[in-house]
Design a protein around this motif. Structure first.
Motif, PDB file in Angstrom:
ATOM      1  N   ASP A  24      14.211  26.925-126.365  1.00 25.63           N
ATOM      2  CA  ASP A  24      14.462  25.492-126.507  1.00 25.63           C
ATOM      3  C   ASP A  24      13.978  25.062-127.884  1.00 25.63           C
ATOM      4  O   ASP A  24      12.770  25.080-128.135  1.00 25.63           O
ATOM      5  N   SER A  27      13.824  19.182-130.642  1.00 27.98           N
ATOM      6  CA  SER A  27      14.895  18.220-130.453  1.00 27.98           C
ATOM      7  C   SER A  27      15.430  17.720-131.794  1.00 27.98           C
ATOM      8  O   SER A  27      14.663  17.341-132.683  1.00 27.98           O
ATOM      9  N   THR A  73      22.238  22.862-127.584  1.00 28.79           N
ATOM     10  CA  THR A  73      20.831  22.580-127.298  1.00 28.79           C
ATOM     11  C   THR A  73      20.065  23.887-127.203  1.00 28.79           C
ATOM     12  O   THR A  73      19.812  24.529-128.207  1.00 28.79           O
TER      13      THR A  73
END
Lengths: 114, 115
Positions: A24, A27, A73
């Motif tokens: 991940d 962001s 993402t």
């Protein structure tokens, strides 16, 4: 702000099995990279995503490795079937811009293939 | 074929001393030279970087010296502290053209600073 997150942190599998690593990125970082370090060797580039597109996959060892980044993402790196020489630490990194500036690395996934 | 050669493999320095790590590269197209610091159980983190238009860059106790003609660059850690104990990686990249995301790393130097 959360950093780059990778899991699992460790994975022990037998030769011939399948393993999927997840990353991940931070962001908002469009650029996502996978690197690998085999013990005692240099950290080697595997591939680079810009959003969901593969910008450069010249470092992928062979077709047993498949990387995806659906929706731009998180990313997954699947090794199928795993071989002994795939053991090592797999790092994911992300950056806001391209050109490798200020890469933020995750803590890595230690993969052991027995 | 290793394109960035790093030495030494390991280094032990007394607290307060100077740590010096050297790297040499082959590809004259490289134009970005970062150093990454990695603590056990963590990923590499950018420490300091230099471009070939300058011969030296200093940030606090950390200095990169760059010799374009010799295709060499080095990291100097002044007044080394036990907290500096980590693995240091030099790297190089061609920022424009070719693969921008492909950092070429050295094999790393494990630095231990003794109190």
């Amino acid at each position: 702000e959360a950093g780059v997150t990778q899991f699992p942190s460790h994975s022990v599998i037998e030769k011939g099995q399948t393993v999927t690593l997840r990353c991940d990125p931070i962001s908002g970082h469009d650029n996502l990279y996978w690197y690998r370090r085999v013990m005692g060797k240099e950290i080697k580039f595997l591939l680079h995503f810009v959003k969901e597109s593969k910008q450069d996959e010249s470092g992928m060892p062979n077709n047993r490795f498949l990387a995806e980044r659906t929706g731009g993402t998180y990313s997954t790196l699947k090794v199928q079937p795993a071989e002994l020489e795939d053991s090592g630490v797999y790092f994911c990194a992300s950056s806001l811009g391209g050109a490798s500036e200020k890469l933020f690395f995750g803590s890595g996934t230690q993969l052991s293939v027995l | 074929q290793q394109q960035v050669k790093q030495s030494p493999q390991s280094l032990i320095v007394q607290k307060g001393g100077i740590s010096i790590i050297n790297c040499a590269y082959e590809n004259t197209a490289f134009d970005y030279f970062p150093w990454y610091q990695q603590f056990p159980g963590k990923g590499p983190a950018l420490l300091i970087a230099i471009r070939p238009d300058v011969s030296e860059k200093k940030e606090g106790r950390f200095t990169i010296s760059f010799n374009k003609s010799a295709k060499q660059f080095s990291l100097h850690i002044m007044d080394s502290q036990p907290g500096d104990s980590a693995t240091y990686f030099c790297a190089a990249n061609r920022r424009y053209g070719g693969s921008q995301g492909n950092l070429i790393f050295g094999k790393g130097t494990k630095l231990s600073v003794k109190p």
